[in-house]
Design a protein around this motif. Sequence first.
Motif, PDB file in Angstrom:
ATOM      1  N   PHE A  84      40.460  39.290  30.002  1.00 55.63           N
ATOM      2  CA  PHE A  84      41.434  38.268  29.226  1.00 55.63           C
ATOM      3  C   PHE A  84      41.014  36.496  28.073  1.00 55.63           C
ATOM      4  O   PHE A  84      40.726  36.530  27.837  1.00 55.63           O
ATOM      5  N   ALA A  85      39.824  36.767  29.401  1.00 55.95           N
ATOM      6  CA  ALA A  85      39.097  34.714  28.759  1.00 55.95           C
ATOM      7  C   ALA A  85      38.683  35.332  27.245  1.00 55.95           C
ATOM      8  O   ALA A  85      38.693  34.305  26.605  1.00 55.95           O
ATOM      9  N   GLU A  86      37.765  35.940  27.243  1.00 54.89           N
ATOM     10  CA  GLU A  86      37.266  36.574  26.135  1.00 54.89           C
ATOM     11  C   GLU A  86      38.350  36.931  24.392  1.00 54.89           C
ATOM     12  O   GLU A  86      37.523  35.726  24.097  1.00 54.89           O
ATOM     13  N   SER A  87      39.149  37.636  24.840  1.00 51.82           N
ATOM     14  CA  SER A  87      40.234  37.644  23.700  1.00 51.82           C
ATOM     15  C   SER A  87      40.573  36.202  23.887  1.00 51.82           C
ATOM     16  O   SER A  87      41.185  35.671  22.404  1.00 51.82           O
ATOM     17  N   PHE A  88      41.350  35.890  24.681  1.00 53.65           N
ATOM     18  CA  PHE A  88      41.571  34.617  24.279  1.00 53.65           C
ATOM     19  C   PHE A  88      41.082  33.508  23.672  1.00 53.65           C
ATOM     20  O   PHE A  88      41.787  32.434  22.653  1.00 53.65           O
ATOM     21  N   ILE A  89      39.629  33.676  24.258  1.00 57.73           N
ATOM     22  CA  ILE A  89      39.305  31.992  23.356  1.00 57.73           C
ATOM     23  C   ILE A  89      38.279  32.816  22.000  1.00 57.73           C
ATOM     24  O   ILE A  89      38.936  31.353  20.905  1.00 57.73           O
TER      25      ILE A  89
END
Length: 189
Positions: A84-89
């Motif tokens: 999830f982290a990259e997509s959220f960023i």
Amino acid sequence: MCGRYTFEPESSEEIKRIEQLAEQAGYQPKRGEVFPGDKTAIVIYAKNQVQVAAMPWGFPAFSDRPKQLLINARSETVLEKNLFAESFIKRRCVYPTSGFFEWSADKKKFIFNYQQKNRPIYIAGFYNFFNRQTHSILLTTQPNSSVAHIHDRMPLILEKKAIKSWLTDLDFAKKYLSYPMPELFSRQL
């Protein structure tokens, strides 16, 4: 957890306008009760402007069940999860809804919305690409008192005035992950 929500253009001028913008862009978002996997209207930031698109709700799960979808991400841990982290960023989005559903422990279905029924609920999310197709996922958070007696999670809800900041300002989005949620009205269906 948020497992379903409604997208009813006849319920508000804002939702109706979002549907019109999606259709003008060549999309046909699902109307009525939206289920995981349905192609739904999404607000994104692309080409230096806020736009309406449509994409399936749910990330494909990495398992032996190809139809299984990941539909929610916890706001408390979104930046810690590799999936999830990259997509959220990089790719935040907003789900425009007419309300959302939760089920109590004894399987009773409730709909949540604002007292003023024609006021949309905007849910924070993000999206990513899987096999060259976009898929979206929504964020959940700890429930406030208006939801906690029914369910132990609730969607991360944005005020309309926060949509552009959510889409374009990473620092704002990170802080918003722990914002208090608005009080909602619920009724059993």
